[in-house]
Enzyme design. Sequence first.
Site, short mmCIF file in Angstrom:
data_model
loop_
_atom_site.label_atom_id
_atom_site.label_comp_id
_atom_site.label_asym_id
_atom_site.label_seq_id
_atom_site.Cartn_x
_atom_site.Cartn_y
_atom_site.Cartn_z
N LYS A 139 30.75 63.78 -51.69
CA LYS A 139 32.11 64.57 -51.77
C LYS A 139 33.44 63.64 -51.09
O LYS A 139 34.57 64.09 -51.35
CB LYS A 139 32.05 65.99 -51.26
CG LYS A 139 31.14 66.94 -52.18
CD LYS A 139 30.83 68.27 -51.27
CE LYS A 139 29.38 68.11 -50.76
NZ LYS A 139 29.02 69.38 -49.93
N GLY A 140 32.95 63.09 -49.98
CA GLY A 140 33.97 62.46 -49.36
C GLY A 140 34.96 61.65 -49.85
O GLY A 140 36.15 61.71 -49.32
N ASP A 157 33.78 64.51 -43.58
CA ASP A 157 33.24 65.64 -42.99
C ASP A 157 32.72 65.51 -41.76
O ASP A 157 32.13 64.17 -41.39
CB ASP A 157 32.69 66.51 -43.94
CG ASP A 157 31.19 65.85 -44.24
OD1 ASP A 157 31.20 64.62 -44.45
OD2 ASP A 157 30.34 66.36 -43.87
N ASP A 162 30.05 52.31 -43.78
CA ASP A 162 29.59 52.29 -42.38
C ASP A 162 28.27 51.43 -42.34
O ASP A 162 28.63 50.20 -41.93
CB ASP A 162 29.28 53.85 -41.96
CG ASP A 162 28.97 54.11 -40.56
OD1 ASP A 162 29.58 53.47 -39.73
OD2 ASP A 162 28.02 54.90 -40.68
N PHE A 201 33.69 58.20 -34.84
CA PHE A 201 33.25 59.22 -35.75
C PHE A 201 34.54 59.86 -36.10
O PHE A 201 35.06 60.61 -35.52
CB PHE A 201 32.28 60.29 -35.42
CG PHE A 201 31.61 60.87 -36.65
CD1 PHE A 201 30.64 60.29 -37.54
CD2 PHE A 201 32.22 62.25 -37.14
CE1 PHE A 201 30.30 61.03 -38.65
CE2 PHE A 201 31.63 63.06 -38.22
CZ PHE A 201 30.73 62.22 -39.00
N VAL A 202 34.89 59.73 -37.36
CA VAL A 202 36.05 60.31 -37.79
C VAL A 202 36.21 61.37 -39.01
O VAL A 202 35.01 61.40 -39.82
CB VAL A 202 37.04 59.05 -38.45
CG1 VAL A 202 37.57 58.09 -37.35
CG2 VAL A 202 36.59 58.39 -39.59
N LYS A 209 34.02 50.50 -41.70
CA LYS A 209 33.76 50.22 -39.96
C LYS A 209 32.72 48.86 -39.90
O LYS A 209 31.44 49.20 -39.92
CB LYS A 209 32.81 51.36 -39.68
CG LYS A 209 33.54 52.48 -39.21
CD LYS A 209 32.55 53.64 -38.47
CE LYS A 209 33.17 55.06 -38.41
NZ LYS A 209 32.12 55.96 -37.98
N ARG A 263 37.23 68.40 -44.10
CA ARG A 263 37.59 67.58 -45.24
C ARG A 263 39.00 67.84 -45.55
O ARG A 263 39.64 67.06 -46.24
CB ARG A 263 36.68 67.74 -46.58
CG ARG A 263 35.21 67.57 -46.23
CD ARG A 263 34.70 67.54 -47.63
NE ARG A 263 33.20 67.61 -47.57
CZ ARG A 263 32.49 66.51 -47.58
NH1 ARG A 263 32.81 65.52 -47.36
NH2 ARG A 263 31.00 66.82 -47.32
N GLU A 316 34.52 55.13 -52.60
CA GLU A 316 33.95 55.67 -51.46
C GLU A 316 35.00 56.00 -50.08
O GLU A 316 36.11 55.49 -50.14
CB GLU A 316 32.83 54.57 -50.66
CG GLU A 316 31.57 54.97 -50.99
CD GLU A 316 31.13 56.20 -50.21
OE1 GLU A 316 31.97 57.11 -50.15
OE2 GLU A 316 29.75 56.20 -49.70
N ASP A 317 34.47 56.95 -49.52
CA ASP A 317 35.40 57.25 -48.40
C ASP A 317 35.23 56.38 -47.37
O ASP A 317 36.30 55.75 -46.60
CB ASP A 317 35.09 58.54 -47.67
CG ASP A 317 33.54 58.97 -47.22
OD1 ASP A 317 32.71 57.96 -47.62
OD2 ASP A 317 33.09 60.06 -46.91
P1 IMP Z 1 26.68 54.38 -44.62
O1 IMP Z 1 25.48 54.64 -45.78
O2 IMP Z 1 26.26 54.18 -43.38
O3 IMP Z 1 27.45 53.21 -45.15
O4 IMP Z 1 27.37 55.82 -44.72
C1 IMP Z 1 28.32 56.22 -45.72
C2 IMP Z 1 28.60 57.49 -45.57
O5 IMP Z 1 28.19 58.05 -44.20
C3 IMP Z 1 29.87 58.09 -45.89
O6 IMP Z 1 29.88 57.99 -47.07
C4 IMP Z 1 30.13 59.05 -44.98
O7 IMP Z 1 29.65 60.30 -45.99
C5 IMP Z 1 29.34 59.02 -43.87
N1 IMP Z 1 29.99 58.66 -42.72
C6 IMP Z 1 29.84 57.32 -42.20
N2 IMP Z 1 30.74 57.20 -41.05
C7 IMP Z 1 31.39 58.31 -40.78
C8 IMP Z 1 32.36 59.06 -40.17
O8 IMP Z 1 32.80 58.39 -39.10
N3 IMP Z 1 32.69 60.26 -40.51
C9 IMP Z 1 32.45 60.89 -41.61
N4 IMP Z 1 31.43 60.51 -42.28
C10 IMP Z 1 31.00 59.25 -42.09
MG MG Z 2 29.54 62.77 -45.29
#
Ligand code: IMP
Ligand code: MG
Length: 183
Positions: free
Chosen positions: A46-47, A162, A106, A155-156, A134, A168, A102-103
Amino acid sequence: MAHTMHDDIEKVLVTEEELHQAAQRLGAQISKDYAGRRLKVISVLKGSVVFLADLIRAIDVPLELDFMAVSSYGAGVKTSGVVRIIKDLDKPIEGYDVLIVEDILDSGMTLSYLKELLQERGPASIKIATLLDKPERRQTDVKADYVGFVIPDDFVVGYGLDYAEKYRNLPYVGILAPRVYEK
Ligand code: IMP
Ligand code: MG
């Protein structure tokens, strides 16, 4: 005074004005790059929905929207490395120029998994647009083609992002006070 969401934010990282400008900048670039193409925008729920709403209104070429929901996190602040499909796309993407929205990028686990999965469905191309990046946390070699803001490893929340499904609806992106998730 009653406690509000704003009281849980240690610092505003990206302001409403900066978010607006980023959507305009990326929308203009995407409009140029996808002129004459068959654009399918895929929002990762949902991000990404708040960013998506601003971004698509800054795009002036025709596009179709579809949604996908995946989960890699549970309720914590660190990735589990396991990606689960909760909702798949409604329609096939064969022949489309796909743009995943994507939001945040990470560890990159979610997007590298998603890109591989969608690649098998025969799209003409796949690119990634992410509001936040990030890079310090990356564990895969996935790269975003359109990036709003590169941010440090904090962490944001807000503007779609969220913590345990909350925050959100904050209109800006802020660093969540660690006391909120440490307690
Ligand atoms: P990844 O698979 O580690 O790249 O993470 C992607 C997902 O993790 C994002 O779509 C977010 O939902 C969540 N996420 C990663 N970092 C943050 C953050 O700092 N705040 C909130 N959600 C995060
Ligand atoms: Mg999330």
